[in-house]
Enzyme design. Sequence first.
Site, short mmCIF file in Angstrom:
data_model
loop_
_atom_site.label_atom_id
_atom_site.label_comp_id
_atom_site.label_asym_id
_atom_site.label_seq_id
_atom_site.Cartn_x
_atom_site.Cartn_y
_atom_site.Cartn_z
N HIS A 114 -22.87 -97.05 -15.19
CA HIS A 114 -22.79 -98.29 -14.41
C HIS A 114 -22.17 -99.43 -15.21
CE1 HIS A 114 -25.74 -97.29 -10.90
NE2 HIS A 114 -25.11 -96.21 -11.33
N GLU B 100 -23.56 -92.94 -2.22
CA GLU B 100 -24.78 -92.61 -2.98
C GLU B 100 -25.32 -93.83 -3.70
OE1 GLU B 100 -27.00 -91.20 -6.65
OE2 GLU B 100 -25.26 -92.51 -6.45
N GLU B 101 -24.42 -94.66 -4.20
CA GLU B 101 -24.84 -95.80 -5.03
C GLU B 101 -25.54 -96.90 -4.23
OE1 GLU B 101 -24.90 -95.62 -8.07
OE2 GLU B 101 -23.35 -94.24 -8.76
N ASP C 99 -19.94 -91.24 -13.23
CA ASP C 99 -21.01 -91.18 -12.25
C ASP C 99 -20.38 -91.52 -10.89
OD1 ASP C 99 -23.26 -91.50 -10.64
OD2 ASP C 99 -23.95 -93.30 -11.65
N GLU D 224 -24.34 -84.23 -11.20
CA GLU D 224 -24.33 -85.68 -11.46
C GLU D 224 -23.79 -86.00 -12.85
OE1 GLU D 224 -24.52 -88.70 -10.86
OE2 GLU D 224 -25.48 -89.01 -8.91
N HIS E 25 -21.35 -86.82 -5.37
CA HIS E 25 -20.96 -88.02 -4.60
C HIS E 25 -19.67 -88.62 -5.14
CE1 HIS E 25 -22.22 -91.33 -7.38
NE2 HIS E 25 -23.19 -90.51 -7.75
#
Length: 362
Positions: free
Chosen positions: A324, A214-215, A179, A237, A63
């Site tokens: 994140h 995706e998030e 990510d 990922e 992603h």
Amino acid sequence: MKYIQLLEDLSNAYGAPGFEDDVVAVVKANKGDFTLQEDAMKNLYLNFAELDPNKPTLMLDSHMDEVGFMVQAIDENGLLLMQALGGWTAASAQSQAFMVRTKDMSYVPAVATSKPIHFMSAAERQKPVALEDLKLDIGATSREEVINDFGIEVGQPVVPATKFYVNERNGMMMGKAFDNRLGVAATLAVFNELGPDAVKALPFNLVGAFATQEEVGLRGAKVTTNRVNPQAAIVFEGTPSDDYAKSATLGQGRVKQGPQLRYRDSTYIASDHFNAMIVAASEKAGIHIQKAVRDGGGTNAGSIHTGHNGVPVATLGMPTRYAHTHYLISAYQDFQDTVDLTVAFLKDLTAEDFAFTELKTL
């Protein structure tokens, strides 16, 4: 470090969910001689135009989006109220630098607000800050200045203002959006390592799917899965590393210990048969992998594995510290091992290996 420039370009690209345009441009610049197509959601499809209907299809998923924010409102003092796009904690965002997109598609710097300790009571100093308490300050003094002079309006995306760095001595990388720009780079690297002629000669179709959003709920992968209709998939990922949070005994995703093969998370349970094939390939190639059973989290596998009539999915994660947040740390060696393992696996895969994906009479 053959792909370090690609990783740098992808990490530095701005791509909040729904606003992945800069990432799309990097993928396009690095597609090589393969075809690349884009749909209405900005999902990308590498080599999809060459699909042979007589062959089974394996999809390499990653992603393109990163966790960010969206401008929700602008107050009278020129501060921007934010709506989170993806999972954030206030502690990760407070006082950090961000970039806010303007209506002319440029970006301006901002800082997440933090009440000075001089103005805080004893009780306030002990109270955790809530995400909704944070605003963005771009250095304006009124709502009109934000709109008219800066060109920022409600609905604009916000991303961390972090630049990529690599330590040449030990191959450790620091940057934002690992990510999942690590996964995007892995897909491009696998295709590059194989080359157009080898990919065409495979006994199955190989499609690279770069998903958006995706998030915010694995949304792009729902569309890519429907469009590609794969018989099997590998999800790349940038997965949270736990080497700083758990002991060596309990850690299942440690930096410099190889790709993480996931067996379970909150969105799916992996195909035991397909995972066993990946394990066998790692042993043959002499590449160490880490096996993980996760309590929470999720990847695009959550959308892909229930697509169409069910899709066996293997998730290969490249361990990443501080997911994140603004500053993530990952090892180039884990990235390269993931690419090498996948290439070795694909080279040995036959059309007959897809037989386990078919409906069986018992």
